[in-house]
Design an enzyme around this catalytic site. Structure first.
Site, mmCIF file in Angstrom:
data_model
loop_
_atom_site.group_PDB
_atom_site.id
_atom_site.type_symbol
_atom_site.label_atom_id
_atom_site.label_comp_id
_atom_site.label_asym_id
_atom_site.label_seq_id
_atom_site.Cartn_x
_atom_site.Cartn_y
_atom_site.Cartn_z
ATOM 1 N N ARG A 129 2.161 0.730 10.431
ATOM 2 C CA ARG A 129 1.714 1.139 9.095
ATOM 3 C C ARG A 129 2.892 1.069 8.137
ATOM 4 N NH1 ARG A 129 -2.967 3.949 7.845
ATOM 5 N NH2 ARG A 129 -3.272 4.258 10.063
ATOM 6 N N ARG A 151 0.627 -6.469 12.308
ATOM 7 C CA ARG A 151 0.027 -5.846 13.491
ATOM 8 C C ARG A 151 -0.145 -6.852 14.622
ATOM 9 N NH1 ARG A 151 -4.193 -1.095 11.487
ATOM 10 N NH2 ARG A 151 -2.584 0.093 10.377
ATOM 11 N N GLU A 184 -6.886 -1.212 15.222
ATOM 12 C CA GLU A 184 -7.423 -2.131 14.219
ATOM 13 C C GLU A 184 -6.418 -3.214 13.833
ATOM 14 O OE1 GLU A 184 -8.662 -0.258 10.594
ATOM 15 O OE2 GLU A 184 -8.741 -2.162 9.524
ATOM 16 N N ARG A 226 0.837 -1.201 0.000
ATOM 17 C CA ARG A 226 0.000 0.000 0.000
ATOM 18 C C ARG A 226 0.866 1.244 0.000
ATOM 19 N NH1 ARG A 226 -4.938 -1.820 4.102
ATOM 20 N NH2 ARG A 226 -5.321 -3.775 2.990
#
Length: 425
Positions: free
Chosen positions: A276, A390, A348, A261
């Site tokens: 991230r 994560r 998340e 991403r």
RNA sequence: GGAGAGGUGGCAGAGUGGUCGAAUGCACCGCACUCGAAAUGCGGCGUGCCCGAGAGGGUACCGUGGGUUCGAAUCCCACCCUCUCCGCCA
């Protein structure tokens, strides 16, 4: 992609759905386009019928040797063909405008999705486990991780910000997590393991809804393909352009893949740590189901994701996303948020969505209901089960010790080659 | 990367400019025959869109997109995919 017939028949409901998403009404504009488009179709099909008739005469008369009569019909046909040549580009134009319009509109939320502007309005559904009581101040993984093999500098040197190399025990723990998840999803939870392509064409990304609107979040290769941002793209598009047999449903697939991403819109968020990244691994779950089964399938998938967190002993909560926080293709989404002691908050780690027939319509994935002649669009669902990177962060932070070491959750023992603890060096 | 062959309905496979949405076979569905079944016979059997209250009608689709033509599955161009051989290669 929305069903134009639904909009025709329920323009008010459609606009109300858009309003729930914070969007201005569009039905009037769409229906105006649709109307003129259909009028064009009628006109063109009329002319096509006429041309077909005349051309058939030409052929017949030629066959009978009546060349003069044939010529006169041919002249008429030429006229009709000319008119068609003028009109056809207009048809393409109105079709293109209509499709572009419909393709850019997000899916509409189902009724039980709470109204809201952003993540602050998400609704907590349930909570599992309780955050551990630390007898020391829990540290941020970005601080104690490097001593355990989380090599931010190495990653940055090779590739720049938001790339990280995992080394030694850390790489092993990451791999153990991924293998454990994949084994669980393919075993106990019955998802078929898939090892899909990571580079895909435009059509695949259109099918799941990343294109045409979100190209800037993606990496593109020099030959025009794209790196997948999630295996949802690869797995879901496996059923594109198919009419599936009833007895093959539901289809449940899982894949462990890297995800890429570019996160163009998120500069400045989570710049530290492993939260991230431009590249991360994820075990993805995808289900293809009949419409009447998709809600149950959604529950089932979420339970499959929750099971991993529970087995790892990671406290989490289940959130029902509000209208303002849902992704483009979703009609209803649960997020699973894992407890991060250093931030004293839930973050998340999984997102489980029912897309209804939204993606299926974009990729033309159908089935034929029992006893019906008409095909219908399937429902597609996807969820993370889980995001491996994560999960690694969550394990590090929740299992950290005062001396900077990290104990390994028991359930990973078969994958750790005897390592029960990551120790700083 | 080079050379060649090919992509037609669920499958197999015919069709090289006109009446072809497409022969034929298999599969599938219905009916008849049968106590029942098999075999046989008869009929049906693609997808999308548009018009229509409906019955029904129209139109498009033979890998995809363009082109030639009054008319294209059929001719031309580009692209995609599959197969065979060669090269390279984990």
């Amino acid at each position: 992609m929305h069903d134009i017939r639904f909009i025709r028949e329920n323009p008010a409901a459609f606009d109300a759905g858009l309003a729930r998403r914070g969007l201005a009404p569009l039905s009037a504009e769409i229906l105006a386009l649709d109307k003129s488009h259909r009028e064009l179709i009628v006109e063109i099909e009329h002319l096509q019928a006429e041309r077909k008739r005349l051309s058939a005469f030409v052929g017949q008369l030629r066959g009978l040797g009546q060349h003069e009569e044939a010529m006169s019909f041919q002249q008429d046909a030429i006229e009709v063909s000319k008119k068609l040549k003028d009109l056809e580009p207009e048809l393409d134009k109105s079709k293109g405008a209509l499709t572009a319009m419909l393709a850019a509109i997000p899916n509409l939320p189902v009724d039980d999705v709470p109204q809201g502007a952003d993540e602050a309005d998400n609704v907590e559904v349930s909570r599992w486990g309780s955050p551990r009581d630390f007898d020391f101040a829990p540290q941020d993984h970005a601080d104690f991780g490097p001593a355990l093999g989380l090599d931010f500098e190495g990653g940055a040197k090779l590739s720049g910000a938001r790339f990280t190399a995992l080394r030694g025990q850390m790489a092993r723990l990451h791999r153990a997590l991924a293998q454990y998840m994949l084994d669980t999803q393919t075993g106990a939870n019955g998802y078929e393991e898939v090892n899909p392509p990571l580079l895909v064409r435009d059509e695949a990304l259109f099918g799941t809804g990343q294109l045409p609107k979100f190209a800037e979040d993606l990496f593109r290769t020099t030959d025009g393909r794209w790196l997948i941002p999630t295996a949802e793209v690869s797995l879901t598009n496996l059923v594109a352009d198919q009419i599936l047999a009833l007895d093959s449903l539901p289809i449940r697939m899982t894949a462990l893949t890297p995800c890429f991403r570019s996160e163009a819109g998120s500069a400045g968020r989570d710049t530290r740590g492993f939260i991230r990244q431009h590249q991360f691994e994820k075990v993805e779950l995808v289900a293809i189901a009949k419409p009447e089964e998709s809600e149950a399938e959604h529950e089932r998938m979420c339970a499959a994701a929750e099971g991993i967190l529970q087995a790892l002993g990671l406290p989490y909560r289940k959130m029902l996303l509000c209208t303002g926080d849902m992704g483009f293709g979703a009609r209803k989404t649960w997020d699973l948020e894992v407890w991060l002691p250093s931030q004293a908050t839930y973050r998340e780690i999984s997102s489980v969505s029912n897309c209804g027939d939204f993606q299926a319509r974009r990729m033309n994935a159908r089935y034929k209901p029992e006893g019906e002649k008409q095909t219908r669009f399937l429902h597609t669902l996807n969820g993370s089960g889980l995001a491996v990177g994560r999960t690694l962060v969550a394990v590090l932070e929740n299992y950290q010790q005062a001396d900077g070491s990290v104990t390994v959750p028991d359930v990973l023992a078969p994958y750790m080659g005897g390592i029960t603890k990551l120790a700083p060096r």
